[in-house]
Design a protein around this motif. Structure first.
Motif, mmCIF file in Angstrom:
data_model
loop_
_atom_site.group_PDB
_atom_site.id
_atom_site.type_symbol
_atom_site.label_atom_id
_atom_site.label_comp_id
_atom_site.label_asym_id
_atom_site.label_seq_id
_atom_site.Cartn_x
_atom_site.Cartn_y
_atom_site.Cartn_z
ATOM 1 N N ASP A 91 0.815 -1.209 0.000
ATOM 2 C CA ASP A 91 0.000 0.000 0.000
ATOM 3 C C ASP A 91 0.856 1.270 0.000
ATOM 4 O O ASP A 91 0.502 2.260 -0.644
ATOM 5 N N LEU A 119 2.132 1.647 -3.529
ATOM 6 C CA LEU A 119 1.053 2.136 -4.392
ATOM 7 C C LEU A 119 0.746 3.610 -4.138
ATOM 8 O O LEU A 119 0.438 4.347 -5.071
ATOM 9 N N ARG A 120 0.823 4.044 -2.896
ATOM 10 C CA ARG A 120 0.579 5.457 -2.575
ATOM 11 C C ARG A 120 1.576 6.358 -3.303
ATOM 12 O O ARG A 120 1.197 7.359 -3.918
ATOM 13 N N ARG A 148 0.874 6.108 -7.083
ATOM 14 C CA ARG A 148 -0.328 6.837 -7.485
ATOM 15 C C ARG A 148 -0.038 8.329 -7.609
ATOM 16 O O ARG A 148 -0.475 8.986 -8.561
ATOM 17 N N ARG A 149 0.706 8.867 -6.640
ATOM 18 C CA ARG A 149 1.070 10.277 -6.706
ATOM 19 C C ARG A 149 1.900 10.555 -7.958
ATOM 20 O O ARG A 149 1.700 11.560 -8.643
ATOM 21 N N VAL A 189 1.955 8.822 -10.833
ATOM 22 C CA VAL A 189 1.113 8.705 -12.033
ATOM 23 C C VAL A 189 0.223 9.929 -12.158
ATOM 24 O O VAL A 189 0.083 10.497 -13.249
ATOM 25 N N ASP A 190 -0.363 10.364 -11.049
ATOM 26 C CA ASP A 190 -1.219 11.559 -11.097
ATOM 27 C C ASP A 190 -0.452 12.775 -11.597
ATOM 28 O O ASP A 190 -1.003 13.618 -12.298
ATOM 29 N N ASP A 210 -3.961 6.635 -18.374
ATOM 30 C CA ASP A 210 -3.768 6.583 -16.924
ATOM 31 C C ASP A 210 -4.285 5.257 -16.372
ATOM 32 O O ASP A 210 -3.601 4.579 -15.597
ATOM 33 N N THR A 211 -5.475 4.877 -16.802
ATOM 34 C CA THR A 211 -6.093 3.636 -16.326
ATOM 35 C C THR A 211 -5.272 2.423 -16.730
ATOM 36 O O THR A 211 -5.047 1.522 -15.919
ATOM 37 N N TRP A 219 -2.065 2.445 -14.620
ATOM 38 C CA TRP A 219 -2.358 2.192 -13.213
ATOM 39 C C TRP A 219 -2.785 0.746 -12.975
ATOM 40 O O TRP A 219 -2.367 0.123 -11.996
ATOM 41 N N ASN A 220 -3.610 0.207 -13.851
ATOM 42 C CA ASN A 220 -4.051 -1.176 -13.669
ATOM 43 C C ASN A 220 -2.857 -2.126 -13.633
ATOM 44 O O ASN A 220 -2.815 -3.044 -12.814
ATOM 45 N N GLU A 232 -0.886 -1.560 -10.285
ATOM 46 C CA GLU A 232 -1.612 -2.120 -9.154
ATOM 47 C C GLU A 232 -1.512 -3.644 -9.132
ATOM 48 O O GLU A 232 -1.259 -4.248 -8.087
#
Length: 141
Positions: free
Chosen positions: A96, A99-100, A103-104, A106-107, A116-117, A120-121, A124
């Protein structure tokens, strides 16, 4: 996108690597990710003192995976991600945290939603795949 990370159109295959802007985009992604790792009390101890080589390997791997140059395999062979990460305890908390930070990162790329999807997929799924410690939910914390 097809499973190889390629969009099809007009008879041409466009890789996700090209669609997101190539190496500069992956460099930004990995740089931002490692900026978070540098100060993370849980994950930082898993990495060497100098984060540069680890960042280079991740960047080369991701670029190759998404259709860029095959430099990673030329230099390191098959990725063998689980084997390379086996010495480290990777449980839900580590996953986690990873991933945090990702995620930041990728954003921060501000990619179109479909790209993005797709990215990200994969990230993850990869993070869940790397978990090598099954925790007992009934065990006291």
């Amino acid at each position: 996108m097809n499973p190889a990370g390629e969009s099809e159109g007009r008879g041409e295959a466009v890789t996700l690597f090209d669609a997101v802007g190539g190496e500069p985009t992956f460099r930004r992604l990995v740089d931002e990710f490692y900026a978070g790792i540098a100060d993370d009390p849980l994950l930082r101890p898993m990495y060497p003192q100098d984060l540069g080589p680890a960042a280079d390997r991740m960047r080369l791997f991701l670029m190759q995976y998404w259709g860029g140059p095959n430099t990673y395999s030329s230099q390191r062979g098959h990725p063998r991600l689980r084997m390379r990460h086996a010495p480290f305890r990777i449980g839900a908390a580590e996953r986690d945290a990873w991933l945090r930070h990702m995620r930041r990162a990728v954003d921060g790329l501000d990619l179109p939603p479909a790209l993005d999807t797709e990215l990200w997929n994969y990230l993850e799924r990869a993070a869940y795949f790397m978990v090598n410690v099954m925790e007992d939910p009934a065990a006291p914390a």
